[in-house]
Design an enzyme around this catalytic site. Structure first.
Site, PDB file in Angstrom:
ATOM      1  N   GLU A 209      43.248  33.705  45.447  1.00  0.00           N
ATOM      2  CA  GLU A 209      44.409  34.248  46.160  1.00  0.00           C
ATOM      3  C   GLU A 209      44.216  34.201  47.672  1.00  0.00           C
ATOM      4  O   GLU A 209      44.906  34.896  48.421  1.00  0.00           O
ATOM      5  CB  GLU A 209      44.671  35.687  45.698  1.00  0.00           C
ATOM      6  CG  GLU A 209      44.995  35.734  44.216  1.00  0.00           C
ATOM      7  CD  GLU A 209      45.429  37.098  43.726  1.00  0.00           C
ATOM      8  OE1 GLU A 209      45.342  38.074  44.494  1.00  0.00           O
ATOM      9  OE2 GLU A 209      45.863  37.189  42.573  1.00  0.00           O
ATOM     10  N   LYS A 339      54.151  43.042  36.722  1.00  0.00           N
ATOM     11  CA  LYS A 339      54.109  41.581  36.820  1.00  0.00           C
ATOM     12  C   LYS A 339      55.090  41.055  35.790  1.00  0.00           C
ATOM     13  O   LYS A 339      54.881  41.252  34.580  1.00  0.00           O
ATOM     14  CB  LYS A 339      52.716  41.068  36.477  1.00  0.00           C
ATOM     15  CG  LYS A 339      51.616  41.403  37.474  1.00  0.00           C
ATOM     16  CD  LYS A 339      50.283  41.111  36.806  1.00  0.00           C
ATOM     17  CE  LYS A 339      49.116  41.129  37.763  1.00  0.00           C
ATOM     18  NZ  LYS A 339      47.829  41.133  37.019  1.00  0.00           N
TER      19      LYS A 339
HETATM   20  C1  2PG Z   1      45.607  41.143  39.176  1.00  0.00           C
HETATM   21  C2  2PG Z   1      46.190  39.768  39.437  1.00  0.00           C
HETATM   22  C3  2PG Z   1      46.594  39.588  40.879  1.00  0.00           C
HETATM   23  P1  2PG Z   1      45.718  37.744  37.875  1.00  0.00           P
HETATM   24  O1  2PG Z   1      44.654  41.296  38.419  1.00  0.00           O
HETATM   25  O2  2PG Z   1      46.155  42.128  39.651  1.00  0.00           O
HETATM   26  O3  2PG Z   1      45.534  39.850  41.762  1.00  0.00           O
HETATM   27  O4  2PG Z   1      45.306  38.768  39.026  1.00  0.00           O
HETATM   28  O5  2PG Z   1      47.005  37.128  38.266  1.00  0.00           O
HETATM   29  O6  2PG Z   1      44.584  36.757  37.811  1.00  0.00           O
HETATM   30  O7  2PG Z   1      45.850  38.555  36.633  1.00  0.00           O
HETATM   31 MG    MG Z   2      44.859  43.577  38.478  1.00  0.00          MG
END
Ligand code: 2PG
Ligand code: MG
Length: 423
Positions: A209, A339
């Site tokens: 990231e 998310k």
């Molecule tokens: C998290 C995300 C973003 P990933 O764990 O919060 O940093 O990571 O998209 O790899 O799940």
């Molecule tokens: Mg996380």
């Protein structure tokens, strides 16, 4: 009514060079739009299924041709020519078509690409900006700009596990605009890059990231270096800038123990370790402090930390209304990391958002470690008045696509930035 004329998808690459899905949606009346979906690395086991081809000869099995094929054939066949009253009706039609609890038949990546492309096409048809369309889907007016949480140092799965915890993020707490937040973050990132050069002999070694990823020897060193960077940049830790930590502890939890900094801690000892960090460093948010299924100890974590920091659930909740309901009941945390691709449609994400808000929680809207140049997440966090926005570092175009879109929105509409602390 919104009638779908054409629907198609294709495979494109994300910021890690892995395939993902881009969908195109054309509505009767002429609006056309596309949208691409992100993908995580540190994924929760309860996430909706991201469909991969599993063909070892292409992209080590990570191809998305099956998911793309589902949009081009079954989903397009079922939806084209049909009219939908709103986003909810469209998403519901896809949920029924898939028919599984975790979207494992058609793939959450296929379904989400269509869900967002449809939202964008609808916005265009109505002549409103995407953030307004998202606000209308949620059913609330535009309110605020989010507080940014910006990746400074990375570890865990995002950086080859040189240190177990995943993200140390800076929260520009005294900034009152997106522009001011990014100015502050630039100074702190540059100070951290100088410290990395002085202490580790390297300037830029970045993770998925865009966070700096020097070879720290412990989580505490990572946290104290973040404090040093804030000070070196001329800001006051805890007042001007705070720290958010994504512990992502599921990824170093094994055989009932948290394997961190050469020790194997049980849940109670892990809670004590997190409490120590919170009293020692200007931490204002702790994400996934415990393993995603350590349900017995999350309430104790909340009791230990609530009121001092946000107790944020990511892999723990997976934006899943069922897990959120259980966590509210158990008083297991007080903030949701939302998310959209963990659950797979805008409608279910809105449901997760409302549940969290009704419980008095804060909501951080987050992108993933694998992103594209698509910037819809910036419109989402404004449209849904997310309390925080987690979008990685201030380097790499897939991150800047969102920050620059936020700057553009800030330029267009005057919304106050959410206060910090927002308790
Ligand atoms: C998290 C995300 C973003 P990933 O764990 O919060 O940093 O990571 O998209 O790899 O799940
Ligand atoms: Mg996380």
């Amino acid at each position: 009514m919104l009638t779908i004329d054409k629907l198609s998808a294709m495979e494109i690459l994300d910021s890690r060079g892995r395939p993902t899905v881009l969908a195109h949606c054309a509505l009767r009346g002429g609006a056309t739009a596309s949208a691409s979906v992100p993908s995580g690395a540190s994924t929760g086991t309860a996430e909706a299924l991201e469909m991969r081809d599993r063909d070892p000869k292409r992209y080590h099995g990570l191809g998305c041709r099956k998911a793309v094929g589902h949009v081009n054939r079954e989903i397009a066949h079922a939806l084209c020519g049909k009219s939908f009253a709103d986003q909810k009706a469209l998403d519901q039609a896809m949920l029924e078509l898939d028919g599984t609890a975790n979207k494992s038949r058609l793939g959450a990546n296929a379904i989400l690409a269509v869900s967002i492309a449809f939202a964008r096409a609808t916005a265009q048809q109505r002549g409103v900006p995407l953030y307004q369309q998202f606000a209308d889907i949620l059913g609330q007016p535009l309110r605020t700009m989010p507080r940014l949480t910006i990746n400074l140092f990375s570890g865990g799965k995002h950086a080859g596990k040189q240190v177990p915890i995943q993200d140390v993020l800076i929260v520009p707490a005294s900034a009152t605009t997106i522009d001011g937040s990014l100015v502050m973050m630039y100074d702190i990132y540059q100070a951290a890059a100088e410290l990395t050069l002085e202490r580790h002999g390297m300037r830029l070694l970045t993770a998925d990231e865009g966070g700096l990823a020097p070879p720290f020897t412990s989580a505490a060193e990572m946290l104290s270096c973040a404090v040093d960077a804030i000070e070196r940049a001329g800001y006051k830790p805890g007042t001007d800038a705070g720290i958010a930590v994504d512990v992502a502890s599921s990824h170093f939890h094994q055989d009932g123990k948290y394997h961190i900094d050469g020790q194997a801690l049980d849940s109670v000892a892990m809670i004590s370790r997190l409490s120590e960090w919170v009293s020692k460093y200007p931490i204002i948010s702790v994400e996934d402090g415990l393993f995603e299924d350590d349900w017995d100890h999350w309430p104790a974590l909340r009791t230990a930390l609530a009121g001092k920091v946000l107790v944020l659930g990511d892999d723990f909740l997976c934006t899943n209304p069922l897990r959120i309901a259980r966590a509210i009941e158990a008083k297991a945390c007080d903030a949701l990391l939302l998310k959209v691709n963990q659950i797979g449609t805008l409608t279910e994400s809105a449901q997760a958002y409302h549940m969290a808000k009704q419980a008095g929680w804060q909501v951080t809207i987050s992108v993933r470690s694998g992103e594209t140049e698509d910037n819809w997440a910036a419109d989402l966090v404004v449209g849904w008045a997310g309390d925080q926005f987690k979008n990685g570092s201030i380097t790499q175009s897939e991150r800047l696509a969102k920050y620059n879109r936020l700057l553009d929105i800030e330029h267009q509409v005057k919304l106050p930035m959410i206060a910090w602390p927002n308790k």
